[in-house]
Design a protein around this motif. Structure first.
Motif, PDB file in Angstrom:
ATOM      1  N   LEU A  72      57.720   3.540  14.283  1.00  0.00           N
ATOM      2  CA  LEU A  72      57.026   2.216  14.625  1.00  0.00           C
ATOM      3  C   LEU A  72      55.827   2.553  15.408  1.00  0.00           C
ATOM      4  O   LEU A  72      55.750   3.523  16.196  1.00  0.00           O
ATOM      5  CB  LEU A  72      57.989   1.402  15.427  1.00  0.00           C
ATOM      6  CG  LEU A  72      59.436   1.203  14.692  1.00  0.00           C
ATOM      7  CD1 LEU A  72      60.442   0.568  15.516  1.00  0.00           C
ATOM      8  CD2 LEU A  72      59.267   0.778  13.274  1.00  0.00           C
ATOM      9  N   GLN A  73      55.226   1.306  15.690  1.00  0.00           N
ATOM     10  CA  GLN A  73      54.027   1.309  16.725  1.00  0.00           C
ATOM     11  C   GLN A  73      54.373   1.525  18.101  1.00  0.00           C
ATOM     12  O   GLN A  73      53.596   2.299  18.983  1.00  0.00           O
ATOM     13  CB  GLN A  73      53.213   0.017  16.734  1.00  0.00           C
ATOM     14  CG  GLN A  73      51.984  -0.049  17.398  1.00  0.00           C
ATOM     15  CD  GLN A  73      51.042   0.826  16.923  1.00  0.00           C
ATOM     16  OE1 GLN A  73      50.828   1.152  15.944  1.00  0.00           O
ATOM     17  NE2 GLN A  73      49.920   1.061  17.922  1.00  0.00           N
ATOM     18  N   GLU A  74      55.765   1.289  18.500  1.00  0.00           N
ATOM     19  CA  GLU A  74      56.185   1.400  19.701  1.00  0.00           C
ATOM     20  C   GLU A  74      56.990   2.469  20.043  1.00  0.00           C
ATOM     21  O   GLU A  74      57.478   3.072  21.209  1.00  0.00           O
ATOM     22  CB  GLU A  74      57.014   0.219  20.112  1.00  0.00           C
ATOM     23  CG  GLU A  74      56.167  -1.357  19.931  1.00  0.00           C
ATOM     24  CD  GLU A  74      55.981  -1.768  18.782  1.00  0.00           C
ATOM     25  OE1 GLU A  74      55.237  -2.845  18.602  1.00  0.00           O
ATOM     26  OE2 GLU A  74      56.488  -1.389  17.768  1.00  0.00           O
ATOM     27  N   GLY A  75      57.504   3.380  18.981  1.00  0.00           N
ATOM     28  CA  GLY A  75      58.267   4.583  19.244  1.00  0.00           C
ATOM     29  C   GLY A  75      59.236   4.758  18.012  1.00  0.00           C
ATOM     30  O   GLY A  75      58.937   4.270  16.898  1.00  0.00           O
ATOM     31  N   VAL A  76      60.190   5.354  17.931  1.00  0.00           N
ATOM     32  CA  VAL A  76      61.327   5.946  16.995  1.00  0.00           C
ATOM     33  C   VAL A  76      62.457   5.494  17.210  1.00  0.00           C
ATOM     34  O   VAL A  76      63.105   5.626  18.530  1.00  0.00           O
ATOM     35  CB  VAL A  76      61.111   7.414  16.928  1.00  0.00           C
ATOM     36  CG1 VAL A  76      61.954   7.812  15.835  1.00  0.00           C
ATOM     37  CG2 VAL A  76      59.952   8.046  16.641  1.00  0.00           C
ATOM     38  N   LEU A  77      63.139   4.668  16.227  1.00  0.00           N
ATOM     39  CA  LEU A  77      64.478   4.428  16.267  1.00  0.00           C
ATOM     40  C   LEU A  77      65.347   4.793  15.320  1.00  0.00           C
ATOM     41  O   LEU A  77      64.960   5.107  14.077  1.00  0.00           O
ATOM     42  CB  LEU A  77      64.279   2.841  15.837  1.00  0.00           C
ATOM     43  CG  LEU A  77      65.993   2.043  15.736  1.00  0.00           C
ATOM     44  CD1 LEU A  77      66.325   1.767  17.260  1.00  0.00           C
ATOM     45  CD2 LEU A  77      65.618   0.639  15.110  1.00  0.00           C
TER      46      LEU A  77
END
Length: 368
Positions: free
Chosen positions: A176-181
């Motif tokens: 994601l734009q905000e990190g990894v899930l």
């Protein structure tokens, strides 16, 4: 003493009931009816969002099965569910202590929603659920994070996730734009950009057919290894890392553009190439100066060549390794001189005596 305990116990029970009622008796801002929940409980319930809490209510009895304070939650994700026969959505809410996970078909059977005015609406079969999920999540005090194909696109199809295994459990990695899930549909773990080590997202492959994705937090001693990821995903993962690595471990704005790569070396290469191709005109004086330097260089080379010729002519046969007795048996002096002539012709531009080396070689061979 017993009398004191008897008097105290009812008061505490009453306080607990009052506290629970205070948390759950808030009017619901929006409710989704009869939703299959995976966590923190595992059953179908009405999911209601209130001003300060999220509650899970039994659809028949109306009892509150569980309630979570919104202040304890920090992230919410709206994800397309992988591995379903029909399109499906999963909602994931994360906190340090608990996870809320529930999902529903993209076009479910008839369902109901209740708005903040208490009005319940019945939606017919095949009504898209996504607008109602967005309305529900809009009441949270933080934004909803969703995969975006412009941020990451799998090499295996139009999806922003890639499948793998963590140990024996399958799941999906969302970049994601905000990190990894990491999402298994039952448990989730999120790596925020600010928490990822500078080299905290890497791929390793022994065969190229599959790879492992290594995720490392900047304050963690051990990394997480997501295995059995399709090897074709290495390229899109590498592109995602290149685009976002400047934000790993930093508290930068998620929308901040990455620093531009330095192209100075490329510019120098292009500039030199255009000069070699005669891309810019030069003045007459520059040409004369260049010609003068070139002539001078030729004269210096000629002088050096002359010195080399003198040195060759003055060679002492007793000291020359090729002319020492027994150095090259069964070869005449003429053959040795021919070999020397070939070497001289190769390195200093021709025989030192100005004669034709090929004719000498032919005469030497006839003499032998």
């Amino acid at each position: 003493m017993l009398e004191k305990l008897k008097k105290k116990r009812p008061r505490e029970d009453g306080e607990e009931r009052d506290a629970k009622r205070a948390r759950t008796d808030e009017p619901a801002l929006y409710s989704l009816h009869n939703i299959p929940v995976t966590s923190p409980i595992r059953k179908r319930v009405h999911v209601s969002i209130h001003k300060s809490s999220l509650s899970f209510i039994h659809p028949t009895s109306g009892n509150v099965e569980s309630s979570i304070s919104l202040s304890s939650l920090s992230r919410v994700f709206l994800l397309p569910t992988r591995g379903k026969a029909k399109p499906h959505w999963t909602v994931v809410l994360l906190s340090p202590d608990t996870q809320v996970i529930f999902g529903i078909d993209a076009t479910p059977p008839p369902f109901e929603t209740t708005d903040e005015k208490g009005t319940t609406t019945k939606h017919p079969k095949s009504t898209p659920i996504i607008p109602h999920l967005r309305t529900f999540l809009s009441h949270l005090p933080f934004p909803t994070l969703e995969p975006n194909l412009n941020v990451f696109k799998s090499a295996l199809g139009a999806t922003s996730g890639t499948e793998g295994y963590r140990g024996a459990k399958p799941g999906t990695l969302w970049f994601l734009q905000e990190g990894v899930l990491w999402d298994t549909s039952k448990t989730c773990e999120f790596w925020d950009m600010r928490d990822i080590a500078s080299d905290g997202v890497r791929t390793i492959s022994a065969t190229g057919r599959s790879c492992s994705v290594i995720l490392t937090r900047k304050d963690a001693e051990q990394a997480v290894d997501i295995q059995m990821v399709d090897g074709k995903e290495q390229e899109p993962i590498a592109r995602w890392v290149k685009a976002h690595q400047h934000r790993f471990g930093k508290s930068d704005d998620p929308g901040e553009a990455p620093p531009e790569d330095s192209d100075e070396e490329d510019e120098d290469f292009v500039l030199h190439s255009s000069d070699d191709d005669g891309g810019s005109a030069t003045s007459d004086s520059d040409e004369n100066e260049d010609n003068g330097r070139a002539n001078g260089d030729e004269e210096e080379e000629a002088e050096e060549s002359g010195e080399d010729e003198d040195e060759v002519e003055e060679l002492d046969p007793a000291r020359h390794p090729l002319l020492r007795p027994g150095a090259m048996p069964k070869m005449s002096r003429a053959a040795l001189e021919a070999a020397i002539g070939i070497v001289q012709d190769e390195f200093i531009g021709g025989p030192v005596d100005g004669s034709d080396g090929e004719e000498e070689g032919e005469e030497d061979e006839l003499e032998d």
